[in-house]
Design an enzyme around this catalytic site. Structure first.
Site, PDB file in Angstrom:
ATOM      1  N   LYS A 115       0.843  -1.212   0.000  1.00 40.42           N
ATOM      2  CA  LYS A 115       0.000   0.000   0.000  1.00 40.42           C
ATOM      3  C   LYS A 115       0.874   1.256   0.000  1.00 40.42           C
ATOM      4  O   LYS A 115       0.581   2.220  -0.702  1.00 40.42           O
ATOM      5  CB  LYS A 115      -0.926   0.013   1.238  1.00 40.42           C
ATOM      6  CG  LYS A 115      -1.856  -1.181   1.337  1.00 40.42           C
ATOM      7  CD  LYS A 115      -2.869  -1.027   2.463  1.00 40.42           C
ATOM      8  CE  LYS A 115      -2.250  -0.974   3.844  1.00 40.42           C
ATOM      9  NZ  LYS A 115      -1.608  -2.247   4.269  1.00 40.42           N
ATOM     10  N   ARG A 147      -9.627   0.689   8.848  1.00 37.48           N
ATOM     11  CA  ARG A 147      -9.077  -0.617   9.184  1.00 37.48           C
ATOM     12  C   ARG A 147     -10.046  -1.436  10.028  1.00 37.48           C
ATOM     13  O   ARG A 147      -9.742  -2.573  10.382  1.00 37.48           O
ATOM     14  CB  ARG A 147      -7.802  -0.407   9.983  1.00 37.48           C
ATOM     15  CG  ARG A 147      -6.621  -1.229   9.503  1.00 37.48           C
ATOM     16  CD  ARG A 147      -5.414  -0.591  10.097  1.00 37.48           C
ATOM     17  NE  ARG A 147      -4.204  -1.290  10.077  1.00 37.48           N
ATOM     18  CZ  ARG A 147      -3.093  -0.799   9.519  1.00 37.48           C
ATOM     19  NH1 ARG A 147      -3.112   0.322   8.852  1.00 37.48           N
ATOM     20  NH2 ARG A 147      -1.976  -1.447   9.648  1.00 37.48           N
ATOM     21  N   ARG A 190      11.689  -5.892   4.969  1.00 38.55           N
ATOM     22  CA  ARG A 190      11.514  -4.453   4.728  1.00 38.55           C
ATOM     23  C   ARG A 190      12.500  -3.611   5.545  1.00 38.55           C
ATOM     24  O   ARG A 190      12.667  -3.802   6.733  1.00 38.55           O
ATOM     25  CB  ARG A 190      10.082  -4.050   5.079  1.00 38.55           C
ATOM     26  CG  ARG A 190       9.786  -2.581   4.836  1.00 38.55           C
ATOM     27  CD  ARG A 190       8.339  -2.324   4.696  1.00 38.55           C
ATOM     28  NE  ARG A 190       7.578  -2.545   5.905  1.00 38.55           N
ATOM     29  CZ  ARG A 190       6.251  -2.405   5.974  1.00 38.55           C
ATOM     30  NH1 ARG A 190       5.571  -2.063   4.881  1.00 38.55           N
ATOM     31  NH2 ARG A 190       5.610  -2.615   7.094  1.00 38.55           N
ATOM     32  N   ARG A 206      11.524  -1.332  10.861  1.00 37.49           N
ATOM     33  CA  ARG A 206      10.450  -0.883  11.745  1.00 37.49           C
ATOM     34  C   ARG A 206      10.338  -1.813  12.939  1.00 37.49           C
ATOM     35  O   ARG A 206      10.438  -3.022  12.786  1.00 37.49           O
ATOM     36  CB  ARG A 206       9.126  -0.858  10.969  1.00 37.49           C
ATOM     37  CG  ARG A 206       8.779   0.499  10.435  1.00 37.49           C
ATOM     38  CD  ARG A 206       7.611   0.449   9.533  1.00 37.49           C
ATOM     39  NE  ARG A 206       6.415  -0.141  10.126  1.00 37.49           N
ATOM     40  CZ  ARG A 206       5.234  -0.157   9.539  1.00 37.49           C
ATOM     41  NH1 ARG A 206       5.091   0.387   8.354  1.00 37.49           N
ATOM     42  NH2 ARG A 206       4.195  -0.693  10.122  1.00 37.49           N
ATOM     43  N   ARG A 214       0.056  -8.581  13.768  1.00 43.97           N
ATOM     44  CA  ARG A 214      -0.507  -7.601  12.814  1.00 43.97           C
ATOM     45  C   ARG A 214      -1.348  -8.309  11.750  1.00 43.97           C
ATOM     46  O   ARG A 214      -2.402  -7.806  11.351  1.00 43.97           O
ATOM     47  CB  ARG A 214       0.620  -6.794  12.156  1.00 43.97           C
ATOM     48  CG  ARG A 214       1.272  -5.825  13.141  1.00 43.97           C
ATOM     49  CD  ARG A 214       2.560  -5.269  12.596  1.00 43.97           C
ATOM     50  NE  ARG A 214       2.368  -4.443  11.421  1.00 43.97           N
ATOM     51  CZ  ARG A 214       3.305  -4.243  10.490  1.00 43.97           C
ATOM     52  NH1 ARG A 214       4.480  -4.815  10.584  1.00 43.97           N
ATOM     53  NH2 ARG A 214       3.040  -3.470   9.468  1.00 43.97           N
TER      54      ARG A 214
END
Ligand code: AMP
Length: 241
Positions: free
Chosen positions: A32, A107, A153, A186, A197
């Site tokens: 996203k 969300r 990531r 992160r 998550r």
């Protein structure tokens, strides 16, 4: 439900017209952020990431940031009322007039209901045909690929360029190609938090897709495809071509 290619969704928005609002739905790691940035650059509309806004509040140690910090570190969702107030403030800023991209919001079904009421109240004085409904793009990605994307990531804390050590590594290990800064991971991209998550997504966010599907505002795309193809599918969804 609309799926890509059935011609039942999209609007005739061109590069200079009003866009959306565009809502990007999808699990963490679906792309996203990356795709939203491309769409933002193409149409010159802001990308509003609630994750980024919350992280900014955490960094600045605002009251919201203090309340959100531990919840985010656990990979759970921040309470709806806090997030909705934050989004309302952001959407009222002048740069949102021509449209905007919502990345990571709504969300939960409650957030989706709130957004609908918010859009209705902001546009109540406009004729019905000028009140564009949102274009909702759901980005589907295989579960194992999501995990690789999330664990791999890394981002540059200075220029925010995103890398992936598995798929899109920097030229020099853990170092930004653009400015040489050491890349960071992160806090919530650690394996144990990722599981939480993804569970939060399944339990709380997946029903949001049904909310929009029932209104025939949902376009589903296969976000496993190469990056340029995913962008092209999103442009199709926006422009209705
Ligand atoms: P993201 O960068 O979108 O993956 O979001 C990072 C974290 O911020 C999430 O795991 C949540 O804790 C929080 N967050 C972001 N957007 C929302 C939202 N719309 N509602 C509740 N919590 C959110």
């Amino acid at each position: 439900m609309a799926t890509l290619g059935d011609g039942s969704s999209g609007t005739n928005a061109g590069p200079s017209g009003k866009i959306g609002p565009l809502i990007l739905l999808g699990p963490p790691g679906a792309g996203k952020g990356t795709q939203g940035k491309r769409i933002s650059d193409r149409y010159k509309i802001p990308q509003i990431s609630t994750g980024d806004l919350l992280r900014d509040n955490v960094t600045r140690e605002t009251e919201l940031g203090r309340r959100a910090k531990e919840i985010m570190a656990r990979g759970e969702l921040v309470p709806d009322n806090l997030v909705c107030d934050m989004v309302a403030t952001r959407l009222r800023q002048a740069d949102c007039q021509r449209g905007y991209i919502l990345d990571g919001f709504p969300r939960t079904p409650a957030q989706a209901g709130w957004l609908e009421a918010f859009l209705e109240s902001e546009f109540f004085d406009k004729p019905r045909d000028e009140r564009d409904g949102p274009i909702v793009i759901r980005m589907n990605v295989d579960y194992n690929l999501l995990k690789m994307r999330l664990t791999g990531r890394r981002s540059c804390p200075v220029c925010n360029t995103i890398y992936n050590v598995h798929f899109q590594p920097p030229r020099v290990n853990e170092t930004c190609d653009k400015d040489g800064t050491k890349l960071i991971q992160r806090n919530d991209d650690r394996a144990e938090v990722i599981t939480q998550r993804l569970q939060a997504y399944e339990a709380q966010t997946r029903p949001v897709a049904s909310f929009y599907a029932a209104k025939e505002q949902l376009v589903t795309i296969d976000a496993d495809r190469p990056m340029d193809e995913v962008t092209a599918m999103m442009v199709w969804a926006i422009e209705g071509e």
